[in-house]
Design an enzyme around this catalytic site. Sequence first.
Site, short mmCIF file in Angstrom:
data_model
loop_
_atom_site.label_atom_id
_atom_site.label_comp_id
_atom_site.label_asym_id
_atom_site.label_seq_id
_atom_site.Cartn_x
_atom_site.Cartn_y
_atom_site.Cartn_z
N LYS A 1 20.11 36.51 -10.35
CA LYS A 1 18.80 37.01 -10.73
C LYS A 1 17.78 36.06 -10.13
CE LYS A 1 15.97 38.09 -14.81
NZ LYS A 1 15.97 38.15 -16.30
N ASP B 1 15.00 42.22 -26.30
CA ASP B 1 14.96 43.35 -25.36
C ASP B 1 16.33 44.04 -25.32
OD1 ASP B 1 13.72 45.12 -23.65
OD2 ASP B 1 14.02 43.88 -21.86
#
Length: 275
Positions: free
Chosen positions: A8, A106
């Site tokens: 990422k 999230d």
Amino acid sequence: MELMLQSKNFLITWGQAEKEFRVEVEAIGHVRHKNLVRLLGYCVEGSHRMLVYEYISNGNLEQWLHGAMRQQGVLTWEARIKITLGIAKALAYLHEDIEPKVIHRDIKSSNILIDEEFNGKLSDFGLSKLLGEGKSHITTRVMGTFGYVAPEYVNTGLLNEKSDVYSFGVLLLEAVTGRDPVNYSRPANEVHMVEWLKQMVGSRRAEEVVDSEMEAKPTKQALKRALLVALKCVDPVADRRPTMGQAVRMLEAEDGLSREERRKSRPAHVDGGDT
């Protein structure tokens, strides 16, 4: 054996990206759980940041329920429960077994990666918050994904582990129904999945909420248990929601079958498909 990795990347041109990078390293750099995607390392060079994770090759839950992985076949009831139960265990670990607690903030189907054995692995901790010992909540800017965010968090900005519990309840209902949490293409009374499902259960039509694409439907008892857990988790009053540890125990409750009987009757992870 070849080691597969995924990364990422962050380009640090503004404060939020740097903050998310630091939070992600701090939140999961030291934790180990089979239902959490493992952070293997990170790299810092100039304005570039990279997080290196274990490679998970079987898509994510959003793709299996609504997207590209659907062409591989339809997830069975057993696979959906296995995946969501794994995420429940990961959240129980983050909330109850480590200090400070980690609030993911999230939880959604696209952040649930699935490995080759159809284990769910929770990923993407960029919005996570740490809740120190003795603190009942923190106040923070509202973040997350519409449809999954707890109502009290939206209204007040107060965040604690019960916010994750609400999001998990939505995730479990999404797995049961195969529906998006919010879908404006549906009739007005079906746009918001949670409210629609409450209406269906209240009208004694619970069996109609199961994803119609599944060939083998769950038993009445298995469906009742999953819906009961999910509806407890999405209770609009945060204090009435279970802890994630309690949710795990409820999902694992015996249904009267012996372990041997369940093993013999266990179906494949997917129904049909074109592969």
